[in-house]
Scaffold this active site. Sequence first.
Site, short mmCIF file in Angstrom:
data_model
loop_
_atom_site.label_atom_id
_atom_site.label_comp_id
_atom_site.label_asym_id
_atom_site.label_seq_id
_atom_site.Cartn_x
_atom_site.Cartn_y
_atom_site.Cartn_z
CB SER A 110 17.55 1.94 -2.90
OG SER A 110 18.81 2.60 -2.84
CE1 TYR A 137 15.58 6.03 -5.60
CE2 TYR A 137 17.43 5.70 -4.10
CZ TYR A 137 16.63 5.25 -5.13
OH TYR A 137 16.87 4.02 -5.71
#
Length: 251
Positions: free
Chosen positions: A144, A157
Amino acid sequence: MRLEGRVAVVTGGGRGIGAAYCKALAEEGAAVMVADIDGTGAAEVAREITASGKRAASCTVDVSSKQSTSAMAQAAVDAFGGIDILVNNAAMYANLTRKGFEDISIDEFDRVMAVNVKGIWLCTMAVAPSMRQRGGGRIVNIGSGSVFVGGNGLVHYVASKMGVIGLTRALARELGGDKICVNTLIPGLTDSSSNRANTTTAYLESEAKQRCIEKIQTPEDLVGPLIFLSSDDSHFVSGQNLNCDGGRLFI
């Protein structure tokens, strides 16, 4: 078709970006095991692929469980004879709510790490024996771009996805002798059914304006890089990050 005769396992393949990965791999000739904790969603994606004349099967998997990931790998071997490609796409994201780091519960933090980081380790252990038997393979871990900007209200996350990069590099070192390439594909913020759960159109548009290519990213924008990392075209690429975000970040 660059993946003719190959077998791919895609975790988190039952919806969103994962479903797009499954369909793209099948279009390139791979037989695809669609694996997801949502078994119904995985079965539907597999049905769509087989309806188009391609090969696919599905299974239910909890990537944080060694027993479950081992069963997933065995299901792929039973269905198609072996495993050549693993796409570690399953992750906790869409079901998370953006909040300050002090407002995240310990249980939620631990679950994110169990799925997003430990899950990659377990899935890799599950498929590695078959890849070794077949003389090599490709593992694509989904990262990500949030790790390079930090503040998106999801510290667990972000931390987990930085862990993915470290895990990719370590696995690339250990598996290189087996001719297994391990890389991280890093999407930018992508407009998918999963991401819509916690991302507004305004947020997507604001990020699009920061890109060299000013458009909202879609799952289809990730297909080319995924196929490259899954195919023989990337036979001499391992331990790397491939950033695909339209030129928002230069890393």
